[in-house]
Write an enzyme that holds these catalytic residues in place. Structure first.
Site, PDB file in Angstrom:
ATOM      1  N   ALA A  17      43.605 -16.513  64.755  1.00  0.00           N
ATOM      2  CA  ALA A  17      42.617 -17.318  64.041  1.00  0.00           C
ATOM      3  C   ALA A  17      41.298 -16.559  64.073  1.00  0.00           C
ATOM      4  O   ALA A  17      41.063 -15.728  64.957  1.00  0.00           O
ATOM      5  CB  ALA A  17      42.482 -18.681  64.708  1.00  0.00           C
ATOM      6  N   GLY A  20      47.023 -17.075  66.464  1.00  0.00           N
ATOM      7  CA  GLY A  20      47.484 -17.695  65.217  1.00  0.00           C
ATOM      8  C   GLY A  20      48.447 -16.812  64.444  1.00  0.00           C
ATOM      9  O   GLY A  20      49.248 -17.317  63.640  1.00  0.00           O
ATOM     10  N   GLU A  45      51.724 -17.529  66.007  1.00  0.00           N
ATOM     11  CA  GLU A  45      52.085 -18.890  65.604  1.00  0.00           C
ATOM     12  C   GLU A  45      52.594 -18.908  64.165  1.00  0.00           C
ATOM     13  O   GLU A  45      53.565 -19.597  63.839  1.00  0.00           O
ATOM     14  CB  GLU A  45      50.866 -19.814  65.784  1.00  0.00           C
ATOM     15  CG  GLU A  45      50.541 -20.022  67.262  1.00  0.00           C
ATOM     16  CD  GLU A  45      49.197 -20.682  67.502  1.00  0.00           C
ATOM     17  OE1 GLU A  45      48.184 -20.190  66.956  1.00  0.00           O
ATOM     18  OE2 GLU A  45      49.146 -21.681  68.237  1.00  0.00           O
ATOM     19  N   GLU A  95      44.730 -16.541  73.609  1.00  0.00           N
ATOM     20  CA  GLU A  95      43.623 -17.505  73.515  1.00  0.00           C
ATOM     21  C   GLU A  95      42.937 -17.743  74.854  1.00  0.00           C
ATOM     22  O   GLU A  95      41.732 -18.013  74.901  1.00  0.00           O
ATOM     23  CB  GLU A  95      44.137 -18.841  72.948  1.00  0.00           C
ATOM     24  CG  GLU A  95      44.520 -18.807  71.478  1.00  0.00           C
ATOM     25  CD  GLU A  95      45.976 -18.408  71.230  1.00  0.00           C
ATOM     26  OE1 GLU A  95      46.639 -17.887  72.156  1.00  0.00           O
ATOM     27  OE2 GLU A  95      46.447 -18.620  70.098  1.00  0.00           O
TER      28      GLU A  95
HETATM   29  N1  COA Z   1      39.107 -12.988  64.438  1.00  0.00           N
HETATM   30  C1  COA Z   1      38.081 -12.439  63.785  1.00  0.00           C
HETATM   31  N2  COA Z   1      37.914 -11.102  63.652  1.00  0.00           N
HETATM   32  C2  COA Z   1      38.851 -10.327  64.233  1.00  0.00           C
HETATM   33  C3  COA Z   1      39.944 -10.848  64.930  1.00  0.00           C
HETATM   34  C4  COA Z   1      40.066 -12.254  65.016  1.00  0.00           C
HETATM   35  N3  COA Z   1      41.076 -12.843  65.623  1.00  0.00           N
HETATM   36  N4  COA Z   1      40.679  -9.811  65.394  1.00  0.00           N
HETATM   37  C5  COA Z   1      40.061  -8.689  64.989  1.00  0.00           C
HETATM   38  N5  COA Z   1      38.953  -9.003  64.297  1.00  0.00           N
HETATM   39  C6  COA Z   1      37.987  -8.086  63.682  1.00  0.00           C
HETATM   40  C7  COA Z   1      37.103  -7.413  64.708  1.00  0.00           C
HETATM   41  O1  COA Z   1      36.027  -8.271  65.083  1.00  0.00           O
HETATM   42  C8  COA Z   1      36.663  -6.187  63.951  1.00  0.00           C
HETATM   43  O2  COA Z   1      35.665  -6.563  63.038  1.00  0.00           O
HETATM   44  P1  COA Z   1      34.323  -5.651  62.863  1.00  0.00           P
HETATM   45  O3  COA Z   1      34.847  -4.318  62.399  1.00  0.00           O
HETATM   46  O4  COA Z   1      33.540  -6.376  61.823  1.00  0.00           O
HETATM   47  O5  COA Z   1      33.696  -5.595  64.214  1.00  0.00           O
HETATM   48  C9  COA Z   1      37.902  -5.819  63.147  1.00  0.00           C
HETATM   49  O6  COA Z   1      38.680  -7.015  63.076  1.00  0.00           O
HETATM   50  C10 COA Z   1      38.755  -4.754  63.790  1.00  0.00           C
HETATM   51  O7  COA Z   1      39.083  -5.179  65.097  1.00  0.00           O
HETATM   52  P2  COA Z   1      38.827  -4.288  66.418  1.00  0.00           P
HETATM   53  O8  COA Z   1      38.725  -5.215  67.582  1.00  0.00           O
HETATM   54  O9  COA Z   1      37.680  -3.359  66.193  1.00  0.00           O
HETATM   55  O10 COA Z   1      40.184  -3.452  66.471  1.00  0.00           O
HETATM   56  P3  COA Z   1      40.861  -2.803  67.746  1.00  0.00           P
HETATM   57  O11 COA Z   1      41.942  -1.928  67.233  1.00  0.00           O
HETATM   58  O12 COA Z   1      39.816  -2.202  68.637  1.00  0.00           O
HETATM   59  O13 COA Z   1      41.514  -4.021  68.566  1.00  0.00           O
HETATM   60  C11 COA Z   1      42.776  -6.057  68.771  1.00  0.00           C
HETATM   61  C12 COA Z   1      42.575  -4.741  68.003  1.00  0.00           C
HETATM   62  C13 COA Z   1      43.834  -6.863  68.055  1.00  0.00           C
HETATM   63  C14 COA Z   1      43.236  -5.755  70.212  1.00  0.00           C
HETATM   64  C15 COA Z   1      41.431  -6.824  68.830  1.00  0.00           C
HETATM   65  O14 COA Z   1      40.902  -6.894  67.525  1.00  0.00           O
HETATM   66  C16 COA Z   1      41.544  -8.236  69.352  1.00  0.00           C
HETATM   67  O15 COA Z   1      41.683  -8.436  70.555  1.00  0.00           O
HETATM   68  N6  COA Z   1      41.472  -9.232  68.462  1.00  0.00           N
HETATM   69  C17 COA Z   1      41.460 -10.624  68.836  1.00  0.00           C
HETATM   70  C18 COA Z   1      42.843 -11.084  69.218  1.00  0.00           C
HETATM   71  C19 COA Z   1      42.814 -12.535  69.637  1.00  0.00           C
HETATM   72  O16 COA Z   1      42.225 -12.910  70.625  1.00  0.00           O
HETATM   73  N7  COA Z   1      43.471 -13.372  68.851  1.00  0.00           N
HETATM   74  C20 COA Z   1      43.571 -14.770  69.122  1.00  0.00           C
HETATM   75  C21 COA Z   1      42.538 -15.512  68.417  1.00  0.00           C
HETATM   76  S1  COA Z   1      42.721 -17.255  68.739  1.00  0.00           S
END
Ligand code: COA
Length: 260
Positions: free
Chosen positions: A66, A111, A114, A134
Site C-alpha cells: 500500500a 498490499g 495481499e 507492515e
Molecule cells: N509506498 C509508497 N512508495 C513506495 C513504496 C510503498 N509501499 N515502496 C516503494 N516506494 C517508493 C519509494 O519511496 C521510492 O520513491 P522515491 O524514489 O520517490 O523516493 C521508490 O518507490 C523506489 O523505492 P526505493 O525504496 O528507493 O527502492 P529500493 O530498491 O531501495 O527498496 C524496497 C525496495 C521494496 C525494499 C523498499 O522500497 C521498501 O521497503 N518499500 C516498502 C515496503 C513496505 O513496507 N510495504 C508495505 C507497505 S504497507
C-alpha cells in the site's frame, strides 16, 4: 478503458492487467485500488476474457505495498475505509469466477502480497521477494493478509512473516505454499502465459464450479462445501462444454470448449 495507474492488454482470451507506477514500485494508492476494481469488474463482465494475468510494471516490483506516503496522512476513519476498499478489491478478485494468475516479477510486499494472495495461482520469478512488512511501519496488514496468508501457509508461517516483517525469497515462499511455482526471471512471462492460455481454453463453467467449491465452499463447513461441489458438478451437465469434453475423450480427439 483508459486508466492512469494501470495498463491492460488482451492476448487472445487472456487479459493482462499491469499495475503501472514503476517509479513508486507499483504501490497501491486509492486511485490504483479504484482502477483495479474497475479493471476486474470489466474482466468479469466480458465473456471473451477467459483468464486474467496480473503483474507490476518495471523490473523490480510486482507491488511493493500500500502507498506509505498516502497512508501517512490518513485519519483512523480514512484508514478504516482504505482497508475496506482494499479488502473489497481482494474479495472481488478472489470471487471473479474466472481464473486469475499473479505474475510476481519482483517485490510483492504488504498490499502486494495481499493482492497476489487474492489471485488463484501465483507464479514467481526466482528473484521475487514476498512479505508482510507492515510491522516495520507500526502497522498490521489491512487488505486481508492476516486471513489469506493463514489459509495459504498456516499459523506458524503467517505469524513469522507478520510478526518479524522480513521478506522471504521465492524458493522459501514455494516451500511454505505461498506461491505455486518459481521460474527463472527470464522465463516468467512465457511460463505464466502458457498456463493462462491453458486456463483460457478450459471450460469456463467448470472452472467457475471449481473456484466456487474451493473458495466459497472451503470457507463453510464440510456439508455446505460438499453442497457447493454438487451444485457445480450438476450445473456442468447443463453445458455444451461438458458434452464436448466427454465426447472428445471418447472420440480420442482434443476438446474445443466454447463457454456454452
Ligand atoms: N509506498 C509508497 N512508495 C513506495 C513504496 C510503498 N509501499 N515502496 C516503494 N516506494 C517508493 C519509494 O519511496 C521510492 O520513491 P522515491 O524514489 O520517490 O523516493 C521508490 O518507490 C523506489 O523505492 P526505493 O525504496 O528507493 O527502492 P529500493 O530498491 O531501495 O527498496 C524496497 C525496495 C521494496 C525494499 C523498499 O522500497 C521498501 O521497503 N518499500 C516498502 C515496503 C513496505 O513496507 N510495504 C508495505 C507497505 S504497507
Amino acid at each position: 478503458m483508459p486508466f492512469n495507474t494501470l495498463l491492460t492488454e488482451d492476448r487472445g482470451a487472456v487479459r493482462l492487467i499491469t499495475v503501472n507506477r514503476p517509479d513508486k514500485l507499483n504501490a497501491l494508492n486509492r486511485e490504483t485500488l479504484t482502477e483495479l476494481h474497475a479493471a476486474f469488474a470489466a474482466a468479469a463482465g466480458e465473456a471473451s476474457v477467459r483468464a486474467v494475468v496480473l503483474t507490476g510494471a518495471g523490473p523490480k516490483a510486482f507491488v511493493a505495498g500500500a502507498d506509505i506516503a498516502e497512508m501517512n496522512g490518513l485519519t483512523p476513519v480514512q484508514a478504516r475505509d482504505f482497508s475496506r476498499h482494499g479488502q473489497a478489491l481482494m474479495t472481488r478478485i478472489e470471487r471473479l469466477g474466472k481464473p486469475v494468475i499473479a505474475m510476481l516479477n519482483g517485490f510483492a510486499l504488504g498490499g502486494g502480497l495481499e493482492l497476489a494472495m487474492a489471485c488463484h495461482l501465483r507464479l514467481a520469478a526466482d528473484s521475487a521477494k514476498v512479505g508482510q512488512p507492515e510491522i516495520n511501519l507500526g502497522l498490521i496488514p489491512g487488505f486481508g493478509g492476516t486471513q489469506r496468508l493463514l489459509r495459504l501457509a498456516g499459523r506458524a508461517a503467517t505469524l513469522e512473516l507478520c510478526l518479524l516483517g522480513a521478506p522471504i525469497g521465492a524458493e522459501r515462499a514455494l516451500q511454505l505454499g505461498i506461491v505455486n511455482r518459481v521460474v527463472p526471471a527470464a522465463e516468467l512471462e512465457a511460463t505464466t502465459f502458457a498456463l493462462a492460455e491453458q486456463l483460457a481454453r478450459a471450460a469456463p463453467q467448470a472452472l467457475r464450479g471449481i473456484l466456487d467449491a474451493v473458495l466459497l465452499g472451503g470457507e463453510a463447513g464440510i456439508d455446505t462445501g460438499l453442497d457447493y461441489e454438487t451444485q457445480g458438478f450438476a450445473l456442468a451437465f447443463s453445458t455444451e462444454d461438458m458434452k464436448e469434453g466427454t465426447g472428445a475423450f471418447l472420440a480420442k480427439r482434443t476438446p474445443n470448449f466454447t463457454g456454452r
